[in-house]
Write a protein that holds these residues in place. Structure first.
Motif, short mmCIF file in Angstrom:
data_model
loop_
_atom_site.label_atom_id
_atom_site.label_comp_id
_atom_site.label_asym_id
_atom_site.label_seq_id
_atom_site.Cartn_x
_atom_site.Cartn_y
_atom_site.Cartn_z
N GLN A 287 0.86 -1.19 0.00
CA GLN A 287 0.00 0.00 0.00
C GLN A 287 0.90 1.24 0.00
O GLN A 287 1.10 1.86 1.05
CB GLN A 287 -0.92 -0.01 1.22
CG GLN A 287 -1.79 -1.27 1.32
CD GLN A 287 -2.59 -1.31 2.61
OE1 GLN A 287 -3.30 -0.36 2.94
NE2 GLN A 287 -2.48 -2.40 3.34
N PRO A 288 1.44 1.62 -1.15
CA PRO A 288 2.47 2.67 -1.22
C PRO A 288 2.06 4.00 -0.59
O PRO A 288 2.88 4.66 0.06
CB PRO A 288 2.71 2.82 -2.72
CG PRO A 288 2.28 1.53 -3.32
CD PRO A 288 1.15 1.04 -2.48
N GLU A 289 0.80 4.39 -0.77
CA GLU A 289 0.38 5.69 -0.25
C GLU A 289 0.40 5.70 1.27
O GLU A 289 0.92 6.65 1.89
CB GLU A 289 -1.02 6.03 -0.78
CG GLU A 289 -1.29 7.53 -0.79
CD GLU A 289 -2.60 7.85 -1.51
OE1 GLU A 289 -3.01 9.01 -1.45
OE2 GLU A 289 -3.18 6.94 -2.13
N ARG A 290 -0.16 4.68 1.88
CA ARG A 290 -0.17 4.59 3.34
C ARG A 290 1.26 4.39 3.87
O ARG A 290 1.63 4.92 4.93
CB ARG A 290 -1.06 3.45 3.80
CG ARG A 290 -2.55 3.66 3.51
CD ARG A 290 -3.36 2.47 3.98
NE ARG A 290 -3.39 2.36 5.42
CZ ARG A 290 -3.73 1.24 6.07
NH1 ARG A 290 -4.03 0.14 5.39
NH2 ARG A 290 -3.74 1.21 7.37
N GLY A 292 4.11 5.54 2.54
CA GLY A 292 4.80 6.81 2.51
C GLY A 292 4.31 7.77 3.57
O GLY A 292 5.10 8.52 4.17
N GLU A 293 2.99 7.77 3.82
CA GLU A 293 2.44 8.67 4.83
C GLU A 293 2.92 8.28 6.23
O GLU A 293 3.20 9.15 7.07
CB GLU A 293 0.91 8.64 4.76
CG GLU A 293 0.20 9.51 5.79
CD GLU A 293 0.47 10.99 5.60
OE1 GLU A 293 0.05 11.78 6.47
OE2 GLU A 293 1.11 11.38 4.60
N ARG A 296 6.40 9.63 6.58
CA ARG A 296 6.42 11.08 6.73
C ARG A 296 6.05 11.48 8.15
O ARG A 296 6.71 12.32 8.78
CB ARG A 296 5.45 11.73 5.74
CG ARG A 296 5.52 13.26 5.71
CD ARG A 296 4.40 13.86 4.86
NE ARG A 296 3.09 13.66 5.46
CZ ARG A 296 2.59 14.43 6.43
NH1 ARG A 296 3.31 15.43 6.92
NH2 ARG A 296 1.40 14.19 6.91
N PRO A 415 8.67 3.76 -2.17
CA PRO A 415 7.66 4.80 -2.37
C PRO A 415 7.57 5.78 -1.20
O PRO A 415 6.52 5.92 -0.57
CB PRO A 415 6.37 3.99 -2.51
CG PRO A 415 6.60 2.79 -1.64
CD PRO A 415 8.07 2.46 -1.79
N PRO A 417 7.88 9.80 0.18
CA PRO A 417 7.72 11.16 -0.37
C PRO A 417 8.96 12.01 -0.13
O PRO A 417 9.09 12.67 0.90
CB PRO A 417 6.50 11.70 0.39
CG PRO A 417 6.54 10.98 1.70
CD PRO A 417 7.12 9.62 1.43
N PRO A 498 -3.94 8.94 4.09
CA PRO A 498 -3.05 9.55 3.09
C PRO A 498 -3.11 11.06 3.16
O PRO A 498 -4.12 11.64 3.53
CB PRO A 498 -3.61 9.01 1.77
CG PRO A 498 -4.37 7.78 2.14
CD PRO A 498 -4.92 8.04 3.50
N ALA A 499 -2.00 11.68 2.79
CA ALA A 499 -1.96 13.14 2.80
C ALA A 499 -2.93 13.72 1.80
O ALA A 499 -3.13 13.18 0.73
CB ALA A 499 -0.53 13.62 2.49
#
Length: 500
Positions: A287-290, A292-293, A296, A415, A417, A498-499
């Motif tokens: 789950q790349p988005e989660r 990366g978040e 961050r 992945p 950010p 996610p952002a």
């Protein structure tokens, strides 16, 4: 999960469990840090810089064996998607066997360590420390088991009890006039408590090792990670080796006290973040988005806690050295300030370590570590031209140069950010750097260590309040960090969103 077929899964309560784990582990490490700092303060008044220098010499050489003892297999067990009980048992015997072998080698090679530094006392010191290899080898997979299953409360209990009992043993020996034996006894007691506590908390006993289990993937992960850790160890200890070889035990003892007072507690405070982040990120790999978040927000949490604390240390290095160590250690003041600056950039880069382990990219981590190690070794060796303080300055410059490189490197392969990490980290450096400057300036207005300490705190706090009131992004950052605490209390949703 069945014990014989242990599979990592990303359930809906993962974020809440991770956040609660973070609170427990950070809390335990705060206690552990208090024990660590308390031990430094008490033993610094009972022992001499020469005593500390001798033990630091031995640890700088034999400490490399502890990496071979682990062989990267603790992290291999934690991040594995599937781990059978027999694989776990085999890993236990591997770590224990390696630890026993290394203990024998350390005992036999003690005269060589003494010859390296031309210090005869290093023979009994090295032989006394040899026992810790076996004890730590036995503890390795118990700790990995507790971490993999997010049993953070039990892990925290062991992590607090072991240094506390070790400190008690060290103080008793120091008061009785044992000299450097107090520091050796402290190390052995800590390792013994760590091993016994792991067995009690994990509640499993290993069965005999068996062939036929699929171990290749775990060993390959461990081998790559070991290479990374060996390179990292060389770069992390080039300062102690350089000072010990060029300047002797007394200057090394001064440097070692500053390092122990700051960097060891800092390492202990950063360690829980890996304990919590590794199993979570391992479950979020797809789950790349989660993913990366989470990284961050993790960097934000490190910045607004550990980096903020380091800003205060930079501002108040003078009074802290005077109060905590006493007059015989005043030469440690500039060393402590440079080490705190190094800790800022090391902490901001630390999230990359989570990512490499969670994604299994230990080969990529190894290549980056070779580059960063080259930077640190070069900076330290050049700095040594100006003595012990120059070594500390080189140690600080190296992570300043390596931090943006580290984020670019990890972003090439995972992945994460990059822009968000760079901007968040830069914001933290500028903000807390100005806070440190304000605190130092305030402390110079008065005399007396306690008054200087108080004014340094006021100056840092006032500068941060100004940032908070005038910069909306800072308020948003703090809100996101606070959400971790709210999640731990069950007042927010399970996983980081996610952002926007």
């Amino acid at each position: 999960m069945a014990d014989d077929d242990d599979v990592l899964q990303a359930g809906p309560a993962l974020g809440k469990r991770a956040a609660r784990g973070a609170i427990v582990t950070v809390g335990s490490q705060v206690v552990r840090m208090a024990v660590q700092v308390g031990g430094v303060v008490v033993l610094a008044h009972l022992l001499t810089p020469h005593d500390y220098g001798l033990v630091a010499m031995a640890l700088a050489v034999v400490g490399i064996g502890d990496l071979f003892r682990d062989f990267g297999l603790s992290s291999a067990a934690i991040q594995a998607q599937r781990l059978t009980r027999q694989q776990r048992d085999n890993l236990f015997w591997l770590n224990t066997g390696i630890g026993a072998l290394l203990g024998v080698l350390a005992f036999a090679c003690a005269p060589l360590v003494a010859a390296l530094y031309d210090e005869p006392d290093l023979v009994p010191i090295t032989r006394g420390l040899a026992l810790t290899f076996l004890l730590n080898g036995m503890a390795t997979q118990y700790r990995a088991h507790l971490t993999r299953h997010m049993r953070f409360a039990q892990l925290a209990a062991v992590d607090v009890a072991s240094p506390l009992l070790g400190l008690v043993a060290g103080i008793v020996l120091a008061v009785s006039g044992a000299g450097w034996w107090a520091l050796v006894g402290q190390q052995v007691m800590t390792a013994a408590t760590l091993a016994a506590g792991g067995v009690i908390a994990a509640r499993w006993l290993p069965r005999r090792p068996r062939r036929g289990e699929p171990m290749a993937g775990l060993l390959r992960f461990g081998w790559n990670l070991l290479g990374t850790q060996l390179v990292g160890y060389a770069s992390n200890n080039v300062d102690s080796l350089t000072i010990g070889l060029r300047f002797g035990a007394q200057p090394l003892g001064v440097y070692n006290r500053a390092f122990t007072l700051l960097m060891q507690p800092l390492t202990q405070l950063r360690a829980p973040s890996t304990t919590v982040a590794l199993p979570v990120l391992s479950r979020l790999r797809d789950q790349p988005e989660r993913f990366g978040e989470f990284v961050r927000r993790g960097q934000l949490a490190l910045a607004y806690t550990l980096v903020a604390g380091l800003a205060f240390v930079i501002a108040a290095t003078g009074p802290l050295t005077s109060i905590l160590l006493g007059p015989q250690w005043l030469d440690a003041e500039p060393v402590l300030r440079f080490l705190a600056a190094a800790g800022v950039f090391q902490t901001l880069a630390y999230v990359g370590y989570w990512v490499y382990l969670a994604t299994g990219l230990t080969n990529v981590l190894l290549r980056y570590t070779l580059v960063s190690a080259s930077i640190r070794i070069t900076c330290v060796l050049v700095g040594s031209i100006w003595g012990v303080v120059g070594v500390a300055a080189g140690y600080a410059v190296a992570p300043m140069l390596a931090w943006p490189l580290s984020l670019w490197w990890v972003a090439r392969h995972t992945p994460v950010p990059l822009r968000a990490l760079l901007s968040g980290g830069t914001r933290a450096v500028v903000m807390f750097g100005s806070c440190a400057l304000a605190g130092w300036a305030a402390s110079t207005l008065v005399t007396g260590a306690w008054a200087q300490l108080a004014l340094a705190l006021v100056g840092v706090g006032a500068a941060f309040a100004l940032w908070y009131l005038t910069v909306p992004r800072v308020r948003k950052d703090l809100s996101e960090v606070a959400s971790v605490v709210h999640t731990a209390r069950g007042t927010r949703s399970a996983a980081p969103a996610p952002a926007a």
